[in-house]
Design an enzyme around this catalytic site. Structure first.
Site, PDB file in Angstrom:
ATOM      1  CB  SER A  31      -0.920   0.070   1.221  1.00 26.77           C
ATOM      2  OG  SER A  31      -0.912  -1.107   1.973  1.00 26.77           O
ATOM      3  CG  HIS A  62      -4.189  -3.228  -2.699  1.00 22.62           C
ATOM      4  ND1 HIS A  62      -2.941  -3.769  -2.456  1.00 22.62           N
ATOM      5  CD2 HIS A  62      -4.612  -2.737  -1.515  1.00 22.62           C
ATOM      6  CE1 HIS A  62      -2.634  -3.599  -1.184  1.00 22.62           C
ATOM      7  NE2 HIS A  62      -3.622  -2.991  -0.588  1.00 22.62           N
ATOM      8  CG  HIS A  84      -3.855  -8.608   1.296  1.00 23.49           C
ATOM      9  ND1 HIS A  84      -4.112  -7.837   0.197  1.00 23.49           N
ATOM     10  CD2 HIS A  84      -2.788  -8.053   1.926  1.00 23.49           C
ATOM     11  CE1 HIS A  84      -3.242  -6.839   0.162  1.00 23.49           C
ATOM     12  NE2 HIS A  84      -2.425  -6.949   1.194  1.00 23.49           N
ATOM     13  CE1 TYR A  86      -7.443  -7.334   3.134  1.00 28.14           C
ATOM     14  CE2 TYR A  86      -5.409  -7.846   4.293  1.00 28.14           C
ATOM     15  CZ  TYR A  86      -6.124  -7.053   3.416  1.00 28.14           C
ATOM     16  OH  TYR A  86      -5.512  -5.996   2.797  1.00 28.14           O
ATOM     17  CD  GLU A  87      -7.464  -9.000  -1.480  1.00 28.93           C
ATOM     18  OE1 GLU A  87      -8.024  -8.561  -2.496  1.00 28.93           O
ATOM     19  OE2 GLU A  87      -6.251  -9.277  -1.438  1.00 28.93           O
ATOM     20  CB  ALA A 114       1.399  -0.470   5.094  1.00 28.20           C
ATOM     21  CG  MET A 212      -3.144  -7.571   8.254  1.00 25.70           C
ATOM     22  SD  MET A 212      -4.670  -6.677   7.903  1.00 25.70           S
ATOM     23  CE  MET A 212      -4.855  -5.716   9.412  1.00 25.70           C
ATOM     24  CB  SER A 213       0.830  -8.648   3.124  1.00 27.30           C
ATOM     25  OG  SER A 213       1.808  -7.683   3.451  1.00 27.30           O
ATOM     26  CG  ASN A 236      -0.568   1.674  12.249  1.00 31.87           C
ATOM     27  OD1 ASN A 236      -0.401   1.269  11.095  1.00 31.87           O
ATOM     28  ND2 ASN A 236      -0.890   0.883  13.247  1.00 31.87           N
ATOM     29  CG  HIS A 248      -7.481   1.575   5.556  1.00 30.62           C
ATOM     30  ND1 HIS A 248      -6.311   0.844   5.432  1.00 30.62           N
ATOM     31  CD2 HIS A 248      -7.901   1.819   4.287  1.00 30.62           C
ATOM     32  CE1 HIS A 248      -6.042   0.657   4.148  1.00 30.62           C
ATOM     33  NE2 HIS A 248      -6.984   1.241   3.439  1.00 30.62           N
TER      34      HIS A 248
HETATM   35  N1  HPA Z   1      -1.519  -4.111  12.023  1.00 27.77           N
HETATM   36  C1  HPA Z   1      -1.550  -4.946  10.978  1.00 27.77           C
HETATM   37  N2  HPA Z   1      -1.381  -4.556   9.729  1.00 27.77           N
HETATM   38  C2  HPA Z   1      -1.154  -3.245   9.506  1.00 27.77           C
HETATM   39  C3  HPA Z   1      -1.123  -2.310  10.554  1.00 27.77           C
HETATM   40  C4  HPA Z   1      -1.309  -2.779  11.889  1.00 27.77           C
HETATM   41  O1  HPA Z   1      -1.284  -2.017  12.870  1.00 27.77           O
HETATM   42  N3  HPA Z   1      -0.884  -1.107   9.988  1.00 27.77           N
HETATM   43  C5  HPA Z   1      -0.770  -1.314   8.665  1.00 27.77           C
HETATM   44  N4  HPA Z   1      -0.938  -2.601   8.354  1.00 27.77           N
END
Ligand code: HPA
Length: 274
Positions: A31, A62, A84, A86-87, A114, A212-213, A236, A248
């Site tokens: 991302s 994406h 991903h 989660y998709e 990210a 998550m990737s 973050n 997000h």
């Molecule tokens: N957790 C998981 N995946 C992420 C985060 C997070 O805090 N920030 C960006 N992708």
């Protein structure tokens, strides 16, 4: 049709579009980094939709295409949009493109993403070289039948993150005057962000980032003997560290702020990772 037959068809299709000239490395653009593919020279675009057997991305922001071309004098193949878990894709589907790249003859893989910052001594906006990873859930992209052509059933993960590539990244960051942290990325399936307790667990286990990737892709690449490098943009502080909730939007905002130095670093690495 077996997995290896499908991979060969996908690989042959992509090569028919890009031409047979050697590709130095593949980059998965996380991302915020998608724009980098737009700066390739002599680029050829191949939509995932058009590639036989390829999954197709659904996350807003994406894109779903491969861009092949030249960056810093190297011939590279970018994934603009990854798959991903989660998709709804299976782990196997998430790594299908990586396996296709290997069948195409590509030997180096550069994964970007990210992630949330778990290490309390670091800051949102920091870039982190993935030194190693943790993935505790039982699913694996390699669960099920194992085509011998891809690699052994049981294989070593000691150097899943290639040591020479790490040195290249550290030297590139130093030269560019960019601070690059080095740490452990812990995989979470998402799409929900982690709970504060999960983040504390991750830290206790030795993780510096949560995301998550990337890890499924690195596992598949490792089986096939690819040299893999990973850099996370820590967009973050992970949940529970600051007195604020995650969103997000924050991830996208920080990604946007850091994009300039992230792209500078990626370019330098592409130039020097031989
Ligand atoms: N957790 C998981 N995946 C992420 C985060 C997070 O805090 N920030 C960006 N992708």
């Amino acid at each position: 049709m077996t997995l290896i037959e499908k991979l060969r068809e996908s690989a042959a299709f992509i090569t028919s579009k890009t031409g047979p000239e050697k590709i130095d490395l593949a980059i998965v653009l996380g991302s915020g980094l998608g724009d980098l593919a737009d700066s390739l020279e002599k680029s050829v675009i191949v939509d995932y939709h058009d590639i036989p057997h390829f999954p197709v991305s659904t996350v807003p922001g994406h894109k779903g295409r491969l861009v092949c071309g030249y960056l810093e004098g190297r011939r590279i193949l970018c994934m603009q949009g990854r798959f991903h878990f989660y998709e709804g894709w299976s782990m196997q589907e998430c790594v299908y493109p990586i396996q296709t790249f290997r069948v195409m003859g590509i030997e180096k893989l550069f994964l970007t993403n990210a992630a949330g910052c778990v290490n309390k001594d670091w800051n949102a906006g920091d870039l982190m070289l993935i030194d190693d990873h943790i993935k505790l859930d039982a699913d694996s992209p390699l669960r099920g039948q194992n085509p011998d052509e891809l690699g052994p059933r049981f294989f070593d993960m000691t150097e899943a993150w290639n040591p020479e590539a790490k040195d290249v990244a550290i030297a590139a960051a130093r030269e560019a005057g960019i601070t690059l942290r080095k740490g452990v990325y812990m995989y979470f399936g998402g799409p929900q962000f982690e709970t504060p307790a999960e983040v504390r667990m991750a830290r206790t286990l030795g993780a510096d980032a949560a995301g998550m990737s990337t890890v499924p892709e690195a596992i598949a690449a490792s089986q096939m003997g690819m040299k893999t490098l990973g850099i996370s943009c820590l967009t973050n502080m992970a949940a529970g560290i600051l007195a604020q909730k995650l969103s997000h939007e924050e991830v996208l905002e920080t990604g946007e702020k850091v994009k300039g130095s992230f792209i500078t670093l990626v370019r330098k690495i592409v130039k020097t990772w031989k």
